[in-house]
Design a protein around this motif. Sequence first.
Motif, PDB file in Angstrom:
ATOM      1  N   SER A 151     107.198  -3.680  32.914  1.00 44.73           N
ATOM      2  CA  SER A 151     107.896  -3.690  31.536  1.00 44.73           C
ATOM      3  C   SER A 151     109.334  -3.224  31.728  1.00 44.73           C
ATOM      4  N   THR A 152     109.556  -2.350  32.484  1.00 45.84           N
ATOM      5  CA  THR A 152     110.976  -1.624  32.603  1.00 45.84           C
ATOM      6  C   THR A 152     111.991  -2.754  33.425  1.00 45.84           C
ATOM      7  N   GLY A 153     111.309  -3.516  34.360  1.00 46.60           N
ATOM      8  CA  GLY A 153     111.987  -4.385  35.216  1.00 46.60           C
ATOM      9  C   GLY A 153     112.381  -5.610  34.241  1.00 46.60           C
TER      10      GLY A 153
ATOM     11  N   PHE B 183     122.781   1.876  24.526  1.00 48.29           N
ATOM     12  CA  PHE B 183     121.442   1.642  24.413  1.00 48.29           C
ATOM     13  C   PHE B 183     120.852   1.302  25.546  1.00 48.29           C
ATOM     14  N   GLY B 184     121.355   0.499  26.531  1.00 48.42           N
ATOM     15  CA  GLY B 184     120.789   0.057  27.680  1.00 48.42           C
ATOM     16  C   GLY B 184     120.629   1.312  28.848  1.00 48.42           C
ATOM     17  N   VAL B 185     121.536   1.947  28.842  1.00 53.35           N
ATOM     18  CA  VAL B 185     121.567   3.110  29.855  1.00 53.35           C
ATOM     19  C   VAL B 185     120.572   4.117  29.166  1.00 53.35           C
ATOM     20  N   GLY B 186     120.660   4.379  28.051  1.00 49.04           N
ATOM     21  CA  GLY B 186     119.630   5.370  27.241  1.00 49.04           C
ATOM     22  C   GLY B 186     118.139   4.911  27.625  1.00 49.04           C
ATOM     23  N   SER B 187     118.063   3.647  27.395  1.00 50.52           N
ATOM     24  CA  SER B 187     116.627   3.035  27.476  1.00 50.52           C
ATOM     25  C   SER B 187     116.015   3.154  28.908  1.00 50.52           C
ATOM     26  N   VAL B 188     116.687   2.703  29.795  1.00 49.56           N
ATOM     27  CA  VAL B 188     116.240   2.609  31.353  1.00 49.56           C
ATOM     28  C   VAL B 188     115.943   4.155  31.647  1.00 49.56           C
ATOM     29  N   SER B 189     117.110   5.209  31.250  1.00 51.02           N
ATOM     30  CA  SER B 189     116.810   6.403  31.603  1.00 51.02           C
ATOM     31  C   SER B 189     115.639   7.150  30.880  1.00 51.02           C
TER      32      SER B 189
ATOM     33  N   ALA C  17     112.819   5.136  30.070  1.00 52.10           N
ATOM     34  CA  ALA C  17     111.741   4.502  30.792  1.00 52.10           C
ATOM     35  C   ALA C  17     111.509   5.017  32.156  1.00 52.10           C
ATOM     36  N   MET C  18     112.649   5.485  32.954  1.00 50.88           N
ATOM     37  CA  MET C  18     112.416   5.929  34.060  1.00 50.88           C
ATOM     38  C   MET C  18     111.865   7.433  34.036  1.00 50.88           C
ATOM     39  N   THR C  19     111.972   8.379  33.163  1.00 50.12           N
ATOM     40  CA  THR C  19     111.481   9.349  32.819  1.00 50.12           C
ATOM     41  C   THR C  19     109.846   9.242  32.461  1.00 50.12           C
ATOM     42  N   GLY C  20     109.606   8.307  31.624  1.00 50.08           N
ATOM     43  CA  GLY C  20     108.247   8.155  31.453  1.00 50.08           C
ATOM     44  C   GLY C  20     107.446   7.679  32.839  1.00 50.08           C
ATOM     45  N   VAL C  21     108.046   6.915  33.504  1.00 51.77           N
ATOM     46  CA  VAL C  21     107.599   6.384  34.935  1.00 51.77           C
ATOM     47  C   VAL C  21     107.011   7.569  35.886  1.00 51.77           C
TER      48      VAL C  21
END
Length: 145
Positions: A90-92, A120-126, A128-132
């Motif tokens: 999903s993150t990919g 938005f994009g930078v915050g979202s990926v950050s 998502a990666m924190t969640g992973v």
Amino acid sequence: MFWQQFTSRTLANSGSTARDHLASERTLLAWLRTGLGFVALGLAVERVGQLDLTKLPDSSRSPSTLMKELDDRRKRRADEEHIMVGALLSTGAGSIGYGTWRYYSNMKALERGLYKPALFGVGSVSLAMTGVVGVAWWSTMSREG
């Protein structure tokens, strides 16, 4: 026509026009590379999860008890792996989609002489990666404990 919205017109190279558009293209490629990295990692986790690497339990118990315990371990591990694989894929996909959307919106804005930073994009990926990383940490700690 439908395809005309994906083409850009030829612009005069005044000021930093060409440099800005080329930087936007490099940013798109970085988003694509990041997204493909997440997808590849998700597929790798799924493939490695198919290997039977469980530590054998105490062999002093009956074979039926051992098989039940191994099956329970496999099911629990498979559930955890599905969460991790889903999060990575999903993150990919999100990174690829957002990067593509961002490129086209940037292209239109740059043609008008405008620019909007990507928060938005930078915050979202950050996030998502924190969640992973959190899921991976939890999964590792729950197996050892």
